[in-house]
Design an enzyme around this catalytic site. Structure first.
Site, PDB file in Angstrom:
ATOM      1  N   TYR A 147       0.817  -1.229   0.000  1.00 26.84           N
ATOM      2  CA  TYR A 147       0.000   0.000   0.000  1.00 26.84           C
ATOM      3  C   TYR A 147       0.843   1.268   0.000  1.00 26.84           C
ATOM      4  O   TYR A 147       0.310   2.348   0.270  1.00 26.84           O
ATOM      5  CB  TYR A 147      -0.896   0.065   1.246  1.00 26.84           C
ATOM      6  CG  TYR A 147      -1.593  -1.200   1.644  1.00 26.84           C
ATOM      7  CD1 TYR A 147      -2.665  -1.689   0.905  1.00 26.84           C
ATOM      8  CD2 TYR A 147      -1.196  -1.906   2.777  1.00 26.84           C
ATOM      9  CE1 TYR A 147      -3.311  -2.854   1.283  1.00 26.84           C
ATOM     10  CE2 TYR A 147      -1.842  -3.062   3.164  1.00 26.84           C
ATOM     11  CZ  TYR A 147      -2.898  -3.540   2.410  1.00 26.84           C
ATOM     12  OH  TYR A 147      -3.539  -4.690   2.791  1.00 26.84           O
TER      13      TYR A 147
ATOM     14  N   TYR B   2      -2.263  -5.499  10.946  1.00 27.45           N
ATOM     15  CA  TYR B   2      -1.953  -5.972   9.602  1.00 27.45           C
ATOM     16  C   TYR B   2      -0.443  -6.085   9.383  1.00 27.45           C
ATOM     17  O   TYR B   2       0.055  -5.884   8.284  1.00 27.45           O
ATOM     18  CB  TYR B   2      -2.617  -5.061   8.541  1.00 27.45           C
ATOM     19  CG  TYR B   2      -4.102  -4.879   8.783  1.00 27.45           C
ATOM     20  CD1 TYR B   2      -4.978  -5.930   8.589  1.00 27.45           C
ATOM     21  CD2 TYR B   2      -4.622  -3.672   9.271  1.00 27.45           C
ATOM     22  CE1 TYR B   2      -6.337  -5.790   8.845  1.00 27.45           C
ATOM     23  CE2 TYR B   2      -5.978  -3.515   9.531  1.00 27.45           C
ATOM     24  CZ  TYR B   2      -6.831  -4.580   9.319  1.00 27.45           C
ATOM     25  OH  TYR B   2      -8.176  -4.445   9.587  1.00 27.45           O
TER      26      TYR B   2
ATOM     27  N   CYS C  71      14.412 -10.706  -2.619  1.00 24.38           N
ATOM     28  CA  CYS C  71      14.757 -10.379  -4.014  1.00 24.38           C
ATOM     29  C   CYS C  71      13.573  -9.758  -4.738  1.00 24.38           C
ATOM     30  O   CYS C  71      13.018 -10.361  -5.664  1.00 24.38           O
ATOM     31  CB  CYS C  71      15.222 -11.642  -4.719  1.00 24.38           C
ATOM     32  SG  CYS C  71      16.244 -12.660  -3.664  1.00 24.38           S
TER      33      CYS C  71
HETATM   34  N1  LLP Z   1     -15.059  -4.767   9.399  1.00 26.05           N
HETATM   35  C1  LLP Z   1     -14.939  -5.204   8.130  1.00 26.05           C
HETATM   36  C2  LLP Z   1     -16.104  -5.749   7.458  1.00 26.05           C
HETATM   37  C3  LLP Z   1     -13.688  -5.140   7.473  1.00 26.05           C
HETATM   38  O1  LLP Z   1     -13.574  -5.568   6.234  1.00 26.05           O
HETATM   39  C4  LLP Z   1     -12.568  -4.611   8.161  1.00 26.05           C
HETATM   40  C5  LLP Z   1     -11.249  -4.542   7.529  1.00 26.05           C
HETATM   41  C6  LLP Z   1     -12.747  -4.185   9.477  1.00 26.05           C
HETATM   42  C7  LLP Z   1     -14.013  -4.270  10.068  1.00 26.05           C
HETATM   43  C8  LLP Z   1     -11.633  -3.619  10.295  1.00 26.05           C
HETATM   44  O2  LLP Z   1     -11.133  -2.454   9.736  1.00 26.05           O
HETATM   45  P1  LLP Z   1     -10.117  -1.538  10.592  1.00 26.05           P
HETATM   46  O3  LLP Z   1     -10.863  -1.022  11.789  1.00 26.05           O
HETATM   47  O4  LLP Z   1      -8.951  -2.368  10.979  1.00 26.05           O
HETATM   48  O5  LLP Z   1      -9.750  -0.465   9.639  1.00 26.05           O
HETATM   49  N2  LLP Z   1      -4.532  -4.915   5.285  1.00 26.05           N
HETATM   50  C9  LLP Z   1      -4.980  -3.551   5.173  1.00 26.05           C
HETATM   51  C10 LLP Z   1      -6.315  -3.343   5.846  1.00 26.05           C
HETATM   52  C11 LLP Z   1      -7.401  -4.275   5.355  1.00 26.05           C
HETATM   53  C12 LLP Z   1      -8.724  -4.045   6.050  1.00 26.05           C
HETATM   54  C13 LLP Z   1      -9.704  -5.094   5.713  1.00 26.05           C
HETATM   55  N3  LLP Z   1     -10.987  -4.979   6.352  1.00 26.05           N
HETATM   56  C14 LLP Z   1      -3.901  -2.644   5.749  1.00 26.05           C
HETATM   57  O6  LLP Z   1      -2.856  -3.120   6.152  1.00 26.05           O
HETATM   58  O7  LLP Z   1      -4.060  -1.416   5.758  1.00 26.05           O
END
Ligand code: LLP
Length: 432
Positions: free
Chosen positions: A330, A385, A356
């Site tokens: 990202y 994450y 690599c």
């Molecule tokens: N609820 C749903 C339906 C979701 O899809 C997600 C995250 C959350 C809650 C929690 O979101 P948060 O509060 O953590 O923003 N890997 C990415 C983030 C992917 C988020 C996926 N869904 C990163 O490293 O930024």
């Protein structure tokens, strides 16, 4: 706010020197602050106090058993996205009855497992999914509690890879289709319409899109709640955190300034959303992941080499994109700080891993304090994450994880043994 700070020239996590942890447990190493987790959970809990509510920690952000146990002990429920995550809830001592199950691809086996565990609600993302849940529930002679995840078609103004609430995204059910789907689902004898849900994206730092989305769905939520006697509404997760303190000045005073007022925090969340949510008279669920755990974790790494080319100063470290993939995925920013400050003029540096791939970097052309071989650095705000997205690319073992609480610390995950990386693999018979 988090609990990684300098005492003299040494970076501490709560009452423990991070360098002492790195020496004891090796690097790369994830370090988590329990007090920070708890503080963030409680800030949200506090902000929602005027409402009947349940916080379901989105464990996809960090599913370490100790992290989950510490949140479960504060009363947290969990947002799960697979049967594997639900099994982790049980392993961590959480309560399946306080779990919601999200995700667009729930299998029949996963639905059955979740039903048998008595989860709070399935957050459904398509009509075929509702039909499948009804079938499985019929077979088990149960009624499945569900909510439809509304896709409100509101842009979250966040990174395109973590936007979920527009019609470009695979998530949820289109706003215009929701009412008809509730009508049809209400006729299914093994479905219990328990709530309604929404989630527009992750790392939302501006309260506006959140507010807009809630305002847009509110009349619909009210109608559905009255018609079907719904119990809850969930506006989802997505509260962002400050990754780059330069943008926030880092200071408590900054939070009181005008420019901070539009920022999504528990306080602005409460200020803008509570007046909208309160009149609904429904129980409010939220599903934050990053907000709770993001700034509670750091990835600690050691410098292997410093390579100066005519153009660049490459700081080559022993952590890599397999340990923390967010910058590669990202272009995300993680603050990088030395475990022991030495002073001296900053040098424009690229901090890179040993994999690599050109995308294996943690920062590019960033002014950083001069470092040499054997020095150690912390990549901050890596609690969400981070570890969960790590992998074994280049046959690199998964990093160890340590939980700190005050002056106490303990291993929360052992460093993976190299042999365990291929433990499930076989040399097939005809090659022997
Ligand atoms: N609820 C749903 C339906 C979701 O899809 C997600 C995250 C959350 C809650 C929690 O979101 P948060 O509060 O953590 O923003 N890997 C990415 C983030 C992917 C988020 C996926 N869904 C990163 O490293 O930024």
């Amino acid at each position: 706010m988090h609990q990684f700070r300098y005492v003299g020239n040494q970076l501490f996590c709560e009452g423990v020197s991070v360098d002492s942890l790195a020496r004891k447990f090796g690097t790369p190493l994830y370090v988590y602050s329990q007090a920070t987790l708890a503080d963030h959970f409680q800030k949200l809990d506090h902000a929602l106090a005027p409402l009947a509510h349940l916080i379901c920690f989105a464990m996809k952000a960090n599913s370490n058993l100790s992290v989950m146990r510490s949140l479960a002990s504060l009363g947290s429920g969990f947002d799960v996205v697979s049967a594997g995550e639900l099994q982790r809830v049980i392993a961590a001592g959480g309560d399946p009855k306080q779990c919601v199950f999200a995700g667009v691809a729930k299998s029949a086996a996963e639905i059955e497992f979740a039903l048998r565990q008595g989860i709070y609600s399935f957050n459904c993302e398509s009509e075929p999914e509702i039909l499948r849940i009804n079938q499985v529930a019929a077979r088990l002679k149960k009624r499945a509690p569900i909510a439809v995840r509304i896709n409100p078609n509101v842009s979250a103004k966040t990174h395109s890879k973590i936007t979920t609430g527009t019609y470009e995204n695979k998530f949820g059910i289109q706003f215009e289709q929701v009412e008809a789907i509730y009508a049809r689902a209400s006729k299914l004898s093994h479905i219990w319409l328990r709530g309604v849900q929404m989630h527009i994206g992750s790392q939302l730092t501006d309260v506006k899109p959140y507010e807009l989305a809630v305002k847009k769905v509110l009349p619909l939520v009210r109608r559905l709640a009255e018609k079907y006697g719904l119990e809850f509404f969930s506006p989802g997760g997505g509260l962002g955190i400050i990754y780059n303190p330069a943008l926030a000045s880092g200071s408590a005073a900054w939070w009181k300034t005008k420019s901070a007022r539009g920022i999504l925090t528990p306080a602005t969340y409460a200020e803008k959303l509570l007046p909208l949510l309160q009149p609904l008279g429904l129980k409010i669920l939220i599903e934050p992941g990053r907000f709770i755990v993001g700034n509670a974790g750091a990835l600690v790494t050691q410098v292997e080499y410093v390579k100066r080319t005519g153009k660049k100063n490459f700081v080559i470290v022993d952590a890599a994109m397999n340990d923390l993939i967010r910058p590669a995925f990202y272009d995300s920013y993680h603050e990088i700080v030395p475990l022991v400050k030495k002073g001296g003029a900053p040098v424009s540096s690229d901090v890179v891993g040993g994999i690599c791939e050109s995308s294996d970097y943690f920062c590019k052309d960033r002014p950083l304090a001069k470092v040499g071989e054997g020095d150690r650095l912390a990549l901050l705000s890596a609690g969400a994450y981070g570890s969960v997205m790590s992998n074994n690319y280049n046959s690199r073992p998964l990093a160890a994880e340590v939980l700190v609480s005050g002056k106490k610390f303990a291993v929360a995950r052992e460093r993976q043994k190299v042999k365990d990386i291929w433990a499930g693999e076989k040399i097939v018979a005809w090659l022997k």
